[in-house]
Design an enzyme around this catalytic site. Structure first.
Site, PDB file in Angstrom:
ATOM      1  CB  CYS A  95      -0.965  -0.009   1.188  1.00 55.77           C
ATOM      2  SG  CYS A  95      -0.133  -0.064   2.797  1.00 55.77           S
ATOM      3  CB  THR A  96       0.175   4.848   0.394  1.00 52.54           C
ATOM      4  OG1 THR A  96      -0.899   4.744  -0.528  1.00 52.54           O
ATOM      5  CG2 THR A  96       0.929   6.153   0.171  1.00 52.54           C
TER       6      THR A  96
END
Length: 348
Positions: A199-200
């Protein structure tokens, strides 16, 4: 008693930020750890961070902390020392933005929430301490070359659209709580494979990895520090980037470039573009991708209707905006863009 929230208008705060001369550093961090009194923790945090001129968005819950902030460069070490003075945060990894103008935030907001990542999990036996194994950038690249590896993007569709790891599986949903059971269902026949979640900044994929183990998967990994830390490590170590395009970020920048590749298209004309914007019509504020030509043609609006609206008299615009619920106003074509990634892998 100290004021524990902002009382100045957003417009004035943004103007102050633009007038600042000292550079700021944008930082994200999170930590899962038990907080018995989230409100008390929140208030203490606010008092100390305000003194350090920190701006940003921080969520506190019984399960931990999730933060995206900016801090003046001269106060970075003081900021770091303060965080590390909090025992569960000592030695915490701080993700430093890779494409940063320091104008990401202009106010400090710290909110108490039920969870730092809304997951929809209600089973009390679910335990974040049983999570997947961390992998760094070098390990990620090695695993991606293994045909028994499946890499899973645990971000929203609009994040995936502008940048993702090569051959990453997209979980086409608007919310993380929907993605968790969808990921389990999509991968249910792949339990013998290496599953890497990313994810980020790491917070969603860390919880996702725990959920996959909870759901019976065995070989589960997650990218430590997410895309932000991966980009930092490949730059420092001279590694090839397996992530292609731009990393969407949840601040005023709306993205940081990882590679020169532009893999998305303008939502208005279809030409290559990967710049997210919000429609300048305050009654719409749609998040969408717009190229420079369409930005000029539509004056920053998402449609001719919104373009017409912004030229109406202010009083008429105010009247028409009353009662409008923008909700999650995002250009959404995620379910139509579901790629049969697992079938593609089997055909290779």
């Amino acid at each position: 008693m100290a004021i524990l929230h902002n009382r100045i208008s957003q417009k004035e705060l943004k103007e102050r930020l633009l007038q600042e001369t000292e550079p700021r550093t944008t930082i994200s961090f999170y930590q899962y750890f038990p907080i018995v009194e989230p409100e008390q923790f929140r208030n203490e945090l606010y008092k100390n961070l305000e003194q350090l001129k920190v701006f940003g968005r921080i969520y506190i819950a019984h399960e931990g902390i999730n933060a995206q902030v900016s801090v003046p460069q001269s106060l970075f070490e003081a900021f770091k020392s303060y965080l590390y003075s909090i025992e569960p945060l000592h030695g915490l990894r701080l993700n430093i933005a890779v494409d940063d103008d320091g104008k990401s935030f202009w106010v400090l907001k710290i909110k108490v929430r039920e969870k730092i990542v809304a997951d929809g999990i209600t089973d009390p036996s679910f335990n974040m301490s049983n999570k997947g194994k961390y992998v760094n950038a070098e390990q990620m690249n090695v695993l991606l070359n293994d045909p028994k590896t499946i890499v899973v993007d645990m971000r929203n569709h609009y994040e995936y659209e502008v940048g993702h790891f090569d051959k990453a599986v997209e979980i086409p949903s608007d919310t993380f709580r929907e993605q968790l059971p969808m990921a389990v269902d999509m991968l249910k026949d792949q339990k013998d494979k290496n599953i890497i979640m990313y994810c980020t900044g790491g917070i969603r994929c860390e919880k996702a990895s725990a959920y996959m183990l909870y759901s019976g998967f065995k070989n589960v990994f997650h990218l430590e520090g997410g895309i932000i830390n991966y980009a930092k490590q490949i730059k420092e170590n001279g590694l090839d980037s397996k992530f292609i395009g731009k990393n969407f970020v949840f601040d005023d920048r709306l993205g940081e470039r990882i590679t020169p590749d532009v893999i998305a298209r303008c939502h208005q004309c279809g030409n290559p573009a990967d710049t997210h914007v919000n429609c300048v019509n305050d009654g719409c504020h749609l998040l969408f991708i717009q190229c420079d030509n369409c930005k000029q043609q539509y004056e920053g609006c998402c449609s001719p209707a919104c373009q017409d609206f912004i030229h109406l008299p202010e009083e008429e615009r105010k009247e028409m905006r009353k009662g409008v619920d923008k909700g999650r106003n995002i250009f959404n074509k995620s379910r139509h863009r579901l790629r049969p990634r697992l079938n593609e892998r089997d055909d290779e």
